[in-house]
Design a protein around this motif. Structure first.
Motif, mmCIF file in Angstrom:
data_model
loop_
_atom_site.group_PDB
_atom_site.id
_atom_site.type_symbol
_atom_site.label_atom_id
_atom_site.label_comp_id
_atom_site.label_asym_id
_atom_site.label_seq_id
_atom_site.Cartn_x
_atom_site.Cartn_y
_atom_site.Cartn_z
ATOM 1 N N GLY A 108 -16.943 -12.252 -4.391
ATOM 2 C CA GLY A 108 -17.804 -11.983 -5.538
ATOM 3 C C GLY A 108 -18.575 -10.682 -5.479
ATOM 4 O O GLY A 108 -19.469 -10.445 -6.284
ATOM 5 N N ILE A 109 -18.230 -9.807 -4.553
ATOM 6 C CA ILE A 109 -19.004 -8.569 -4.409
ATOM 7 C C ILE A 109 -18.613 -7.568 -5.506
ATOM 8 O O ILE A 109 -19.396 -6.681 -5.850
ATOM 9 C CB ILE A 109 -18.803 -7.991 -2.979
ATOM 10 C CG1 ILE A 109 -19.966 -7.113 -2.570
ATOM 11 C CG2 ILE A 109 -17.508 -7.238 -2.832
ATOM 12 C CD1 ILE A 109 -21.151 -7.892 -2.136
ATOM 13 N N GLU A 250 -25.653 -6.947 -1.055
ATOM 14 C CA GLU A 250 -26.089 -8.335 -1.108
ATOM 15 C C GLU A 250 -25.846 -8.830 -2.506
ATOM 16 O O GLU A 250 -26.144 -8.135 -3.472
ATOM 17 C CB GLU A 250 -27.575 -8.416 -0.753
ATOM 18 C CG GLU A 250 -27.823 -8.060 0.700
ATOM 19 C CD GLU A 250 -29.294 -7.842 0.985
ATOM 20 O OE1 GLU A 250 -30.112 -8.568 0.414
ATOM 21 O OE2 GLU A 250 -29.606 -6.943 1.771
ATOM 22 N N ARG A 251 -25.288 -10.041 -2.586
ATOM 23 C CA ARG A 251 -24.898 -10.532 -3.900
ATOM 24 C C ARG A 251 -26.089 -10.715 -4.827
ATOM 25 O O ARG A 251 -25.994 -10.566 -6.024
ATOM 26 C CB ARG A 251 -24.101 -11.817 -3.777
ATOM 27 C CG ARG A 251 -22.803 -11.652 -4.525
ATOM 28 C CD ARG A 251 -21.877 -12.797 -4.375
ATOM 29 N NE ARG A 251 -21.937 -13.452 -3.096
ATOM 30 C CZ ARG A 251 -21.527 -14.709 -2.934
ATOM 31 N NH1 ARG A 251 -21.098 -15.379 -3.949
ATOM 32 N NH2 ARG A 251 -21.562 -15.258 -1.754
ATOM 33 N N ARG A 256 -24.349 -1.907 -4.576
ATOM 34 C CA ARG A 256 -23.172 -2.084 -3.724
ATOM 35 C C ARG A 256 -22.858 -0.746 -3.072
ATOM 36 O O ARG A 256 -22.951 0.292 -3.737
ATOM 37 C CB ARG A 256 -21.950 -2.484 -4.554
ATOM 38 C CG ARG A 256 -22.156 -3.652 -5.480
ATOM 39 C CD ARG A 256 -21.967 -4.962 -4.737
ATOM 40 N NE ARG A 256 -21.980 -6.083 -5.634
ATOM 41 C CZ ARG A 256 -23.058 -6.803 -5.907
ATOM 42 N NH1 ARG A 256 -24.214 -6.488 -5.388
ATOM 43 N NH2 ARG A 256 -22.987 -7.838 -6.717
#
Ligand code: ATP
Ligand code: MG
Length: 476
Positions: A108-109, A250-251, A256
């Motif tokens: 999910g990044i 961090e999600r 990113r």
């Protein structure tokens, strides 16, 4: 189609076996046997004949003259632009035709989002792109593309997990750039192992790599990351591909970072910074601005002038020191290496800083960035010292910063690009920057020199930033 016979080989000693065993009979290592396609009798006969024929011929064969490298003919390589300056920079200037790139990141990044956007740009610039999705249906890929914009809908998609079908389709479509999302979902009919097993992943990657080299297609393999944070699948995959990219962050936060762990066609120092938005991943052209937006000159905060590849980057390093009765006390590091934190604490205790044997220490690089360069040491030490004394690093309101590597003997060691770090600090109106004394000998511009406070040791650096405020003038 008849299944090819398979054998199992030990990844540690090479011992072959016809069935899987938990422990290698050759070297005694556990879980090292992986499945691979066996050579059939016919293959062996052909190989044997070819080998013998080669042996006979080798005496009579005409020797060839090696060519001096300068005289080797090579056409200029035209790289494929992905439409994202950040991604292109990390790749070393764009995708190289015929190369294989592996991109990894936690679930999910945003791996699929980044790759969909890159293919969309290639396709809309007149190139031929193909998105092979083994994880999601074509409809799911379309949903994501709708988020990214109309141009992303022009990319052809193939929802398929069979390696043979993918290879046949690639042969037919002959794309210039192809994304395989993900390499762990494809499976080869020649092996019995489950998709994602070491043998399967190796086989899939090798077949795709052959296609990439022969047809000049740039292939991007999306890979999963294990719980430990390393790329799942065999490490041999990292050796086989030309470029390994890691997409991290961090999600819960929107930032990113993309960095290259290996790049045969460019530097591995570059990072790309992105922000996840509803409309896809936005490039962050001025990351220092984003990371410093919330920085305040308070106790426990220090601004680090870091270099990430060719770009200076200002980030805030925060520390919290809290007394504890727990033995041993806790050391928590986010965004820097934990061993580095232990070393800095030891140097602080021994060379003029606080001794924190009975305190928990937490260090965090704000914004979820990870800093890997040793130039971050001084900022970590300063933030910890400032938190321990409960005093901010700057007296007059404007935040101050630093950079420099801390040696085990308490000296501050030289780090490169002092001028560019200082200029970035000047651009953000920082008050003073403590730096290793040897960096002060570099050629510095007037603006950079006015900020610089050179210090030869960690103790002197702490004095300059936190010592007697009255005596801490620029002249000193
Ligand atoms: N409408 C939205 N607004 C903002 N962010 C979104 C939105 N929809 C999805 N996202 C972000 O996109 C992420 C998913 O992106 P993507 O599918 O590219 O990740 P991935 O790395 O490919 O995941 P996987 O490992 O499951 O393949 C989500 O975790 C979420 O952060
Ligand atoms: Mg995905």
């Amino acid at each position: 189609m008849a299944k090819t016979a398979t054998t199992f080989a030990c990844t540690s000693c090479g011992q072959a076996s016809f069935r899987w065993m938990g422990r290698c009979p050759g070297c005694g290592e556990w879980n090292t046997l992986v499945e691979g396609a066996a050579r059939t009798r016919a293959d062996e006969r052909v190989a044997g004949r070819a080998g013998r024929a080669l042996g006979r011929r080798s005496k009579a064969a005409e020797p060839r003259k090696p060519v001096v490298l300068a005289e080797v003919e090579s056409g200029a390589v035209e790289r494929l632009r992905t439409g994202s300056d950040e991604l292109d920079r990390v790749l070393g200037g764009g995708l190289v035709p015929g190369s294989v790139v592996l991109i990894g990141g936690s679930p999910g990044i945003g791996k699929s989002t980044l790759m969909s956007a890159a293919l969309a740009s290639i396709q809309s610039a007149g190139g031929r792109a193909l998105y092979v999705s083994g994880e999601e249906s074509a409809a799911q890929v379309k949903l994501r593309a709708e988020r990214l914009g109309a141009h992303a809908l022009a990319v052809p998609v193939l929802a398929e997990t069979s390696l043979d079908v993918v290879l046949a389709s690639l042969e037919l479509e002959r794309p210039q750039a192809c994304v395989i999302d993900s390499v762990q979902t494809l499976w080869s009919a020649e092996l019995t192992g489950a998709p994602g097993s070491v043998g399967q992943v190796q086989e899939v990657a090798a077949a795709l790599e052959r296609f990439a080299r022969e047809r000049g297609c740039a292939i991007i393999l999306v890979g999963h990351v294990t719980k430990e944070g390393t790329l799942a699948g065999p490490r041999v995959l990292e050796h086989a591909v030309d470029c390994v990219l890691q997409f991290e962050g961090e999600r819960e936060r929107s930032f990113r970072t993309l960095r290259a762990l290996k790049n045969r066609f460019g530097s591995t120092n570059e990072i790309g910074v992105f922000e996840m938005r509803a409309g896809g991943l936005d490039e962050v052209a001025d990351p220092s601005d984003r990371f410093l937006r919330d920085a305040e000159p308070v106790a426990g905060s220090c601004i680090l002038c870091a270099m990430e590849g060719t770009r200076p980057l200002l980030v805030e390093v925060q520390a919290l020191v809290a007394p504890t009765d727990v033995v041993p006390p806790r050391r928590v590091a986010n965004g820097i290496d934990r061993n580095r934190l232990s070393m800095i604490l030891a140097v602080l205790a021994r060379h003029g800083g606080p001794s924190l044997g009975s305190a928990d220490v937490f260090v965090n690089v704000a914004g979820g960035v990870r800093i890997e360069e040793p130039g971050a040491d001084l900022a970590v030490a300063m933030a910890i010292a400032s938190a321990t004394r409960d005093e901010p690093l700057s007296g007059s309101g404007a935040p101050s910063g630093c950079f420099g590597e801390v040696g085990l003997t308490g000296e501050l060691r030289y780090v490169a690009h002092a001028d560019r770090r200082l200029e970035e600090a000047a651009r953000f109106g920082l008050e003073q920057i403590v730096l290793p004394a040897r960096c002060g000998n570099d050629e510095l511009s007037a603006a950079a020199r006015s900020l610089a406070v050179p210090a030869p040791t960690l103790a002197k650096a702490l004095d300059a930033a936190l010592g007697d405020r009255a005596g801490r003038s620029r002249a000193a």
